[in-house]
Design a protein around this motif. Structure first.
Motif, short mmCIF file in Angstrom:
data_model
loop_
_atom_site.label_atom_id
_atom_site.label_comp_id
_atom_site.label_asym_id
_atom_site.label_seq_id
_atom_site.Cartn_x
_atom_site.Cartn_y
_atom_site.Cartn_z
N HIS A 51 47.27 43.26 39.03
CA HIS A 51 46.55 44.02 39.79
C HIS A 51 47.11 43.31 41.27
O HIS A 51 48.01 42.85 41.32
N ILE A 54 46.29 39.62 41.18
CA ILE A 54 46.62 39.07 39.92
C ILE A 54 48.00 39.28 39.37
O ILE A 54 48.57 40.30 39.31
N SER A 55 48.74 38.33 38.85
CA SER A 55 49.96 38.64 38.27
C SER A 55 49.99 37.66 37.16
O SER A 55 49.39 36.67 36.99
N LEU A 97 48.22 32.67 34.12
CA LEU A 97 48.01 33.75 35.07
C LEU A 97 47.64 33.42 36.49
O LEU A 97 47.12 32.23 36.68
N GLU A 98 48.03 34.09 37.56
CA GLU A 98 48.12 33.63 38.96
C GLU A 98 47.10 34.57 39.73
O GLU A 98 47.44 36.10 39.58
N PHE A 99 46.27 34.04 40.51
CA PHE A 99 45.34 34.66 41.35
C PHE A 99 45.71 34.40 42.83
O PHE A 99 45.67 33.22 43.11
#
Length: 167
Positions: A51, A54-55, A97-99
């Motif tokens: 997204h 998001i990655s 997961l990175e935000f």
């Protein structure tokens, strides 16, 4: 599914000379006081943008023991060589997961690398599973997180730091 995929990586080759006068410090397979150790790492990092903020990140790495040569002058027929000379394991070094809601904040959830300290010499650096958030914008910068130390135990590492830049 993916708005973009970023592929990066690095390769390291290390050589070290070990010199020990006493026999207990030498490895058990050799009686030589000098030996050379060679090892290498290959790391591939995949980052997929799921997204806008998001990655999904995965880092694949090799995990291998060093090759030792205790006597360089030995005959070439007795040296280890060939494709079966060393075992290499491929592992998922990091997967998280990175935000990123803004460019100065990172929130990570999963198995990732952390490096924390308290300015008094107490430092922890490692790859653990858990949650961490770092914000480096504004007057008050902070880092907060909770990481599981072992998959078999119920030990957790909790950390929080708050910094105020004076200049």
């Amino acid at each position: 599914f993916s708005q973009g995929l970023k592929l990066s990586g690095n390769y390291r080759f290390r050589m070290s000379k070990i010199h020990s006068e006493s026999l207990p410090d030498s490895r058990t397979e050799t009686n030589s006081p000098e030996e050379f150790a060679f090892d290498q790492d290959l790391r591939i990092h995949l980052r997929s943008n799921v997204h806008r903020v998001i990655s999904l990140n995965v880092e694949i790495a090799t995990n291998q023991e060093p090759i030792y040569h205790s006597d360089i002058r030995e005959s070439t027929t007795s040296r280890i060589k060939g494709s079966e000379s060393q075992v290499v394991n491929i592992t998922a070094r990091q997967s998280y997961l990175e935000f990123n809601r803004n460019p100065n904040e990172k929130t990570k959830l999963g198995k990732h690398e952390i490096n924390i300290g308290d300015r008094r010499g107490k430092v922890f650096s490692g790859i653990l599973s858990g949650f961490s958030q770092r914000c480096k914008a504004g007057t008050w910068c902070y880092e907060i997180g909770a990481m599981k130390l072992s998959s078999t135990d119920a030990d957790w590492l909790y950390f929080f730091s708050l910094d105020y830049p004076f200049w």
